[in-house]
Design a protein around this motif. Structure first.
Motif, PDB file in Angstrom:
ATOM      1  N   THR A  45      -0.112  20.528  -4.037  1.00  0.00           N
ATOM      2  CA  THR A  45       0.015  21.680  -4.931  1.00  0.00           C
ATOM      3  C   THR A  45      -0.269  21.348  -6.389  1.00  0.00           C
ATOM      4  O   THR A  45      -0.208  20.199  -6.817  1.00  0.00           O
ATOM      5  CB  THR A  45       1.428  22.288  -4.841  1.00  0.00           C
ATOM      6  OG1 THR A  45       2.385  21.322  -5.279  1.00  0.00           O
ATOM      7  CG2 THR A  45       1.752  22.732  -3.428  1.00  0.00           C
ATOM      8  N   ASN A  46      -0.522  22.422  -7.146  1.00  0.00           N
ATOM      9  CA  ASN A  46      -0.675  22.294  -8.594  1.00  0.00           C
ATOM     10  C   ASN A  46       0.686  22.536  -9.263  1.00  0.00           C
ATOM     11  O   ASN A  46       1.703  22.668  -8.564  1.00  0.00           O
ATOM     12  CB  ASN A  46      -1.752  23.268  -9.107  1.00  0.00           C
ATOM     13  CG  ASN A  46      -1.443  24.716  -8.780  1.00  0.00           C
ATOM     14  OD1 ASN A  46      -0.291  25.127  -8.622  1.00  0.00           O
ATOM     15  ND2 ASN A  46      -2.494  25.521  -8.674  1.00  0.00           N
ATOM     16  N   MET A  71      -3.701  23.484  -4.033  1.00  0.00           N
ATOM     17  CA  MET A  71      -4.888  23.270  -4.865  1.00  0.00           C
ATOM     18  C   MET A  71      -6.141  23.668  -4.096  1.00  0.00           C
ATOM     19  O   MET A  71      -6.265  23.387  -2.896  1.00  0.00           O
ATOM     20  CB  MET A  71      -4.986  21.803  -5.281  1.00  0.00           C
ATOM     21  CG  MET A  71      -3.926  21.408  -6.301  1.00  0.00           C
ATOM     22  SD  MET A  71      -4.126  19.722  -6.911  1.00  0.00           S
ATOM     23  CE  MET A  71      -3.573  18.783  -5.490  1.00  0.00           C
ATOM     24  N   ARG A  73      -7.972  20.832  -2.299  1.00  0.00           N
ATOM     25  CA  ARG A  73      -7.344  20.380  -1.050  1.00  0.00           C
ATOM     26  C   ARG A  73      -7.711  21.347   0.075  1.00  0.00           C
ATOM     27  O   ARG A  73      -8.039  20.940   1.181  1.00  0.00           O
ATOM     28  CB  ARG A  73      -5.834  20.309  -1.206  1.00  0.00           C
ATOM     29  CG  ARG A  73      -5.108  19.930   0.065  1.00  0.00           C
ATOM     30  CD  ARG A  73      -5.190  18.464   0.384  1.00  0.00           C
ATOM     31  NE  ARG A  73      -4.238  17.790  -0.486  1.00  0.00           N
ATOM     32  CZ  ARG A  73      -4.379  16.534  -0.889  1.00  0.00           C
ATOM     33  NH1 ARG A  73      -5.387  15.813  -0.478  1.00  0.00           N
ATOM     34  NH2 ARG A  73      -3.500  15.999  -1.691  1.00  0.00           N
TER      35      ARG A  73
END
Length: 171
Positions: free
Chosen positions: A22-23, A29, A32
């Motif tokens: 994750t961001n 993301m 990904r």
């Protein structure tokens, strides 16, 4: 070479969104997700051509809804058209919130893969016969999407894109 159906290349993949995916907003993301989609598309391409293949292009990657930390990512991929040495793969992505028990559409994309011979050179792939209405629609649109890709890559002149011109002039 035998003719195949889109259903023969169908691939379903699931991933759990973990903190490393994750961001800073707690969303998966995009890079990904593209990585996972590339794997699913590669499996679908391999099922279709029974040979190693590589990503040639990615287009029309649409982000509709973010997928949150802790949600499950569902990716479905299947070949929607085969050309001489390349295949267009259609991917659909959903997120699933297991805690609140709902599934939501997240992404859609088209990837193009090229089949390779033992020397790493492009090789012929089996042709494809669509069966369902959705498969026929994707199959018909694939030629126009291919022409757009070739124009953008500088490999085709816009005036040579006969099917694309006919489609645009009919609208």
């Amino acid at each position: 070479m035998e003719v195949k159906k889109p259903s023969e290349s169908f691939t379903a993949m699931n991933e759990l969104v973990l903190p490393n995916d994750t961001n800073t907003f707690g969303n998966l993301m995009g890079g990904r997700l593209m990585y996972w989609m590339d794997i699913a598309a590669g499996i679908a391409a391999g099922k279709h051509c029974n040979a190693p293949s590589m990503t040639a292009s990615v287009d029309n990657l649409s982000f509709k809804n973010p997928i949150k930390l802790g949600n499950v990512v569902h990716i479905e991929a299947k070949v929607c058209r085969a050309f001489n040495t390349s295949m267009e793969i259609h991917l659909k992505v959903w997120g699933e919130d297991l805690l609140h028990q709902y599934k939501y559409e997240s992404n859609e994309a088209f990837f193009t893969f090229v089949a390779l011979d033992p020397n790493g050179k492009p090789r012929q792939v089996p042709s494809l016969t669509p069966e369902t209405d959705e498969e026929k629609l994707l199959y018909d649109g694939a030629l126009r999407r291919r022409q757009i890709r070739l124009i953008l890559a500088g490999k085709m002149k816009p005036n040579d894109a006969i099917e694309l011109k006919a489609f645009l002039n009919a609208k």
